[in-house]
Design an enzyme around this catalytic site. Structure first.
Site, mmCIF file in Angstrom:
data_model
loop_
_atom_site.group_PDB
_atom_site.id
_atom_site.type_symbol
_atom_site.label_atom_id
_atom_site.label_comp_id
_atom_site.label_asym_id
_atom_site.label_seq_id
_atom_site.Cartn_x
_atom_site.Cartn_y
_atom_site.Cartn_z
ATOM 1 N N SER A 182 0.822 -1.212 0.000
ATOM 2 C CA SER A 182 0.000 0.000 0.000
ATOM 3 C C SER A 182 0.858 1.265 0.000
ATOM 4 O O SER A 182 0.397 2.328 -0.425
ATOM 5 C CB SER A 182 -0.917 0.004 1.228
ATOM 6 O OG SER A 182 -0.153 -0.149 2.421
ATOM 7 N N GLY B 234 -2.046 -4.329 1.393
ATOM 8 C CA GLY B 234 -2.084 -5.584 2.140
ATOM 9 C C GLY B 234 -1.176 -6.663 1.590
ATOM 10 O O GLY B 234 -1.137 -7.779 2.132
ATOM 11 N N ASN C 124 4.356 -5.743 5.386
ATOM 12 C CA ASN C 124 3.186 -6.453 5.942
ATOM 13 C C ASN C 124 3.568 -7.781 6.584
ATOM 14 O O ASN C 124 2.916 -8.234 7.527
ATOM 15 C CB ASN C 124 2.136 -6.669 4.839
ATOM 16 C CG ASN C 124 1.452 -5.367 4.456
ATOM 17 O OD1 ASN C 124 1.112 -4.560 5.313
ATOM 18 N ND2 ASN C 124 1.268 -5.147 3.163
ATOM 19 N N ASP D 105 -4.063 6.494 10.624
ATOM 20 C CA ASP D 105 -3.651 5.154 11.077
ATOM 21 C C ASP D 105 -2.212 5.113 11.569
ATOM 22 O O ASP D 105 -1.768 4.122 12.148
ATOM 23 C CB ASP D 105 -3.861 4.115 9.969
ATOM 24 C CG ASP D 105 -3.061 4.418 8.700
ATOM 25 O OD1 ASP D 105 -2.137 5.253 8.736
ATOM 26 O OD2 ASP D 105 -3.367 3.809 7.655
ATOM 27 N N HIS E 92 0.395 4.947 7.092
ATOM 28 C CA HIS E 92 0.482 5.383 5.697
ATOM 29 C C HIS E 92 0.732 6.890 5.601
ATOM 30 O O HIS E 92 0.029 7.678 6.242
ATOM 31 C CB HIS E 92 -0.804 5.027 4.955
ATOM 32 C CG HIS E 92 -1.047 3.558 4.901
ATOM 33 N ND1 HIS E 92 -1.873 2.908 5.794
ATOM 34 C CD2 HIS E 92 -0.559 2.609 4.068
ATOM 35 C CE1 HIS E 92 -1.894 1.615 5.508
ATOM 36 N NE2 HIS E 92 -1.099 1.407 4.467
#
Length: 238
Positions: free
Chosen positions: A66, A103, A131, A214, A217
């Site tokens: 991402s 993801g 991830n 979050d 990002h």
């Protein structure tokens, strides 16, 4: 007699006029043919120029998570798009392909890479592993998956230039795990003769104002810094 002479003179003038008119039409037709020939020449030349440009153009594939996809941002704000802007400003014949997927793990990337390699790749930028780390997956497994991806790229395009983006894990993942994870990227870079981006999120990771809600990002401003981090090493390969 006079009347007949006038008629003969009129006939002669009429014939001369018709003859001149025919000559004018012939010259006009020839001129049109030449102009059409020139137009066709110009179109052919333009088509050839376009074809030559496509032949010379090279592809840069950014393959990642991402972070590469530009999660939460407009596609034009993601760092690969910003890299394309810099390339265009320098009038370099490179096309950036954004192969980021939110993801994505190293295992997922291994299953997806062959599809992206159907198009020519001249520079390959690998941004995977984050991830895996956030899920606490075994480091050895991540290394194996990333090496498999690298091997497939090199096998398909032996002359490809390779870049790998380094990542780091927060301390709460455990000191040993964080250290082992950090070493994945310089070790792979050395083994495969890849150019290393030491830490993709340098000057962005952990800075609230440069990250979305979050905390993971980057914002649009944060991605500008990511583009700087990538450009430092990428520009020397162009």
């Amino acid at each position: 007699m006079v009347f007949l002479l006038e008629i003969e003179l009129d006939d002669m003038l009429r014939k001369r006029f018709i003859g001149l008119f025919v000559l004018v039409l012939m010259f006009a037709a020839c001129g049109n043919k030449q102009d059409k020939g020139k137009d066709n020449e110009t179109l052919d030349s333009a088509d050839q120029t376009t074809a030559n440009t496509k032949m010379q153009q090279k592809n840069i594939l950014f393959f990642g998570t991402s972070l590469t996809a530009g999660y939460g941002l407009d596609p034009t704000e993601a760092y690969p798009a910003l890299i394309q802007n810099r390339i265009d400003s320098l009038k370099l014949l490179y096309k950036v392909i954004n192969g980021g997927l939110s993801g994505e793990t190293s295992a997922g990337g291994k299953g997806r890479i062959d599809w992206l390699l159907k198009q020519p790749v001249d520079i390959f930028v690998l941004e995977l592993g984050a991830n895996d780390g956030l899920r606490g997956l075994p480091v050895k497994q991540t290394i194996k998956n990333l090496q498999d991806i690298i091997d497939r790229v090199k096998s398909k395009y032996p002359d490809v230039k390779l870049v790998i983006a380094g990542m780091q894990m927060p301390p709460n993942m455990g000191a040993k795990y964080a250290a082992d994870f950090k070493n994945i990227f310089p070790d792979l870079a050395k083994k495969n003769n890849m150019v290393l981006i030491p830490f993709l999120l340098d000057k962005v990771g952990g800075i609230p104002k440069l990250n979305q809600a979050d905390g993971i990002h980057p914002t649009a401003e944060g991605d500008k810094i990511l583009a700087d981090n990538v450009w430092v090493v990428l520009k020397d390969l162009l």
